[in-house]
Design a protein around this motif. Structure first.
Motif, mmCIF file in Angstrom:
data_model
loop_
_atom_site.group_PDB
_atom_site.id
_atom_site.type_symbol
_atom_site.label_atom_id
_atom_site.label_comp_id
_atom_site.label_asym_id
_atom_site.label_seq_id
_atom_site.Cartn_x
_atom_site.Cartn_y
_atom_site.Cartn_z
ATOM 1 N N ARG A 398 -37.682 -19.582 -8.326
ATOM 2 C CA ARG A 398 -39.174 -18.728 -7.720
ATOM 3 C C ARG A 398 -39.674 -20.104 -7.814
ATOM 4 O O ARG A 398 -40.048 -20.079 -6.206
ATOM 5 N N ALA A 399 -39.260 -20.995 -8.242
ATOM 6 C CA ALA A 399 -39.661 -22.476 -7.050
ATOM 7 C C ALA A 399 -39.513 -23.077 -6.477
ATOM 8 O O ALA A 399 -40.030 -24.057 -5.889
ATOM 9 N N GLN A 401 -39.276 -20.835 -4.180
ATOM 10 C CA GLN A 401 -39.515 -19.840 -2.847
ATOM 11 C C GLN A 401 -41.339 -20.477 -2.831
ATOM 12 O O GLN A 401 -42.013 -20.263 -1.668
ATOM 13 N N ALA A 402 -41.937 -21.172 -4.032
ATOM 14 C CA ALA A 402 -43.393 -21.697 -4.124
ATOM 15 C C ALA A 402 -43.451 -22.760 -3.360
ATOM 16 O O ALA A 402 -44.174 -22.478 -2.223
ATOM 17 N N ALA A 406 -45.551 -22.848 0.134
ATOM 18 C CA ALA A 406 -46.749 -24.615 -0.011
ATOM 19 C C ALA A 406 -46.512 -24.802 1.832
ATOM 20 O O ALA A 406 -47.409 -25.689 2.525
ATOM 21 N N LEU A 414 -52.023 -21.137 -2.923
ATOM 22 C CA LEU A 414 -51.481 -20.597 -3.606
ATOM 23 C C LEU A 414 -51.526 -20.402 -5.027
ATOM 24 O O LEU A 414 -52.842 -20.502 -5.055
ATOM 25 N N THR A 417 -50.371 -19.230 -10.757
ATOM 26 C CA THR A 417 -48.589 -19.277 -11.173
ATOM 27 C C THR A 417 -47.376 -20.163 -10.428
ATOM 28 O O THR A 417 -46.911 -20.245 -11.187
ATOM 29 N N ASP A 418 -47.949 -19.838 -9.049
ATOM 30 C CA ASP A 418 -47.253 -19.925 -7.658
ATOM 31 C C ASP A 418 -47.165 -21.763 -8.022
ATOM 32 O O ASP A 418 -45.937 -22.607 -8.347
ATOM 33 N N ARG A 419 -48.140 -22.286 -8.037
ATOM 34 C CA ARG A 419 -48.937 -23.712 -8.420
ATOM 35 C C ARG A 419 -48.226 -24.158 -9.452
ATOM 36 O O ARG A 419 -47.230 -25.314 -9.907
ATOM 37 N N TYR A 421 -45.056 -23.495 -10.976
ATOM 38 C CA TYR A 421 -43.915 -23.286 -10.707
ATOM 39 C C TYR A 421 -43.683 -24.200 -10.088
ATOM 40 O O TYR A 421 -42.409 -25.389 -10.583
ATOM 41 N N ILE A 422 -44.280 -25.451 -8.876
ATOM 42 C CA ILE A 422 -43.766 -26.268 -8.667
ATOM 43 C C ILE A 422 -43.759 -27.569 -9.511
ATOM 44 O O ILE A 422 -42.817 -28.091 -9.389
#
Length: 481
Positions: A398-399, A401-402, A406, A414, A417-419, A421-422
């Protein structure tokens, strides 16, 4: 034409290669020298894979293996190469059996070349038994499934691609990456949970600088009589490179199944080995298959990789970690491709990860250990191991993909939640994956680092771990969303 004179001296001439029989017929009809091959004529009663002693004018002695027999012609591969040989003045004595090597605990602590001749200034290695270097076929009925871990002290391997006793787990790399450093670190640090553990390191086609590095890095384990080093240099005869892994595995089998040790065999670099097989095949004028390799490369590699495992009624085990470089990073190249079919997973090293300063640069989403579930988890490593490994990998996917998103729309666009994961990827790469080249981490330390990285994610994202494990292991749970 053959000379009916019997020679009583026999012998391989190079301990620890085992001595031959008491009487041998000497043949002098040498028809051709072709690269590493010698063609002998007017031979009788000679068999495939038979060992031979080659006597030259001036007293020099070399050795060979029979590759092919066609009526009265025998094709031999000369272990020390055919350089300096001429058709006249050569006599060949066939031993009447395949090449054998003396085996026993005397190998431990020794440093030898690819043929088993000492490089450490010590006496020739002697043993308590003599075994064929090609090994004996193992009845599958007597194989026991691998089920206990081999801990390397390297977090990314122990946590996510756990090595299991009796497994064959290769390392796929690209030229220029630190695969040799990783292999020597595994050899220096690996243990099997309190069992008697030994390492056999077979180097093939290494530069002298790399050989010096391996010797220095593994000096402590060698001094402790826990290591056997077989070192084939790039400028050594090509036939020796084909022999090196077979001698290493023969030594390992005796240490495992007779002496009762858990033995880890590391073979680097299997691409150099395969190129040696291709060179001999070309000298034999065989029809090439993919990229010039012989069509039997698969079965040839299988004769090495399948010499691992656990055997019924024997305490020891043989675990194999082959290391190979993928030319141009091509994982479909015949050597990694065929290796992947035979072995039980792979550890893949990636240049982009190395470029970020991470060691070892393991691409965890391309790596797997198919036997990990047999050697990890409750009563083997730790109750949370398998679940936390699955969660780390799922979060890494998932990270990735994020991070790709980005790059397209910018991090500011983003979701929260996406941030997270990064941020998680940064934490897991720096805290869990990145490690010192001589740093040993316990499994508890490794799993603790994994939980610390997962702590950066919202708790509702941790769907692969049970509530009980979250309550027990997830750090700073109070106040989390």
């Amino acid at each position: 034409m053959n000379d009916a004179t019997a020679s009583a001296s026999g012998g391989a001439g190079s301990v620890p290669l085992a001595a031959g029989f008491a009487a041998q017929i000497s043949y002098g009809d040498v028809r051709e020298l072709r690269g590493p091959l010698l063609i002998a004529g007017a031979v009788d009663g000679v068999g495939w894979d038979e060992f031979a002693t080659i006597d030259m004018d001036g007293g020099e002695r070399r050795h060979g293996l029979v590759l092919e027999v066609d009526q009265d012609l025998a094709t031999l591969q000369v272990l020390e190469s055919t350089d300096g040989m001429s058709l006249g003045g050569i006599r060949i004595r066939f031993e009447g059996r395949p090449l054998h090597v003396q085996v026993g605990t005397e190998w431990l602590g020794r440093v030898c070349n690819g043929r088993g001749e000492p490089l450490d200034g010590g006496p020739p290695v002697t043993g308590t038994a003599s075994l064929p270097v090609s090994g004996w076929p193992l009845n599958p009925v007597y194989r026991q499934p691998p089920q206990e871990p081999v801990l390397t002290g390297i977090s990314v391997i122990d946590a996510l691609t756990t090595l299991v006793r009796g497994q064959k787990l290769p390392i796929f790399s690209v030229p220029g990456l630190p695969h040799l450093t990783l292999a020597t670190q595994i050899a220096a640090q690996a243990t099997s949970g309190g069992h008697s553990f030994r390492v056999v390191f077979a180097a093939m086609g290494l530069t002298h600088a790399d050989i010096a590095y391996v010797r220095d890095r593994l000096e402590e384990r060698s001094a402790g009589k826990e290591l056997v080093l077989l070192l084939n240099a790039a400028d050594d005869p090509v036939i020796e490179r084909i022999l090196t892994p077979r001698i290493a595995l023969t030594i390992a089998e005796q240490l495992a199944y007779t002496e009762g040790h858990d033995v880890l065999v590391i073979m680097s670099d299997m691409t150099s080995y395969a190129e040696a097989v291709r060179e001999v095949s070309a000298a034999r004028r065989e029809i090439p298959a993919r990229r010039g390799y012989p069509g039997y490369l698969y079965s040839d590699l299988a004769t090495l990789y399948e010499r691992c495992g656990r055997v019924k009624d024997h305490d020891g085990s043989v675990t194999i970690v082959p290391v190979l470089t993928m030319p141009a990073g091509d994982i479909t190249h015949p050597v990694p491709d065929l290796t992947g079919y035979i072995t039980e997973g792979q550890i893949v090293l990636a240049p982009d990860i190395a470029a970020r300063g991470i060691y070892p640069p393991v691409d965890v989403l391309s790596s797997l250990s198919r036997l990990m579930r047999s050697g990890a988890g409750k009563d083997r490593t730790r109750e949370d191991h398998l679940d936390v490994a699955a969660q780390v990998l799922a979060a890494m996917a998932r990270a990735r993909q994020a991070a790709e998103l980005a790059e397209l729309v910018g991090a500011a666009a983003l979701s929260e939640t996406d941030r997270s994961y990064i941020h998680y990827r940064e934490l897991v790469e720096t805290g869990l994956f990145n490690q010192g080249r001589d740093e040993i981490r316990s499994l508890d330390d490794t799993l603790g680092r994994a939980w610390a990285a997962l702590g950066a994610l919202p708790e509702q994202e941790l769907t692969m771990v049970s509530t009980a494990l979250l309550e027990r292991y997830l750090p700073h749970r109070e106040g989390r969303p």
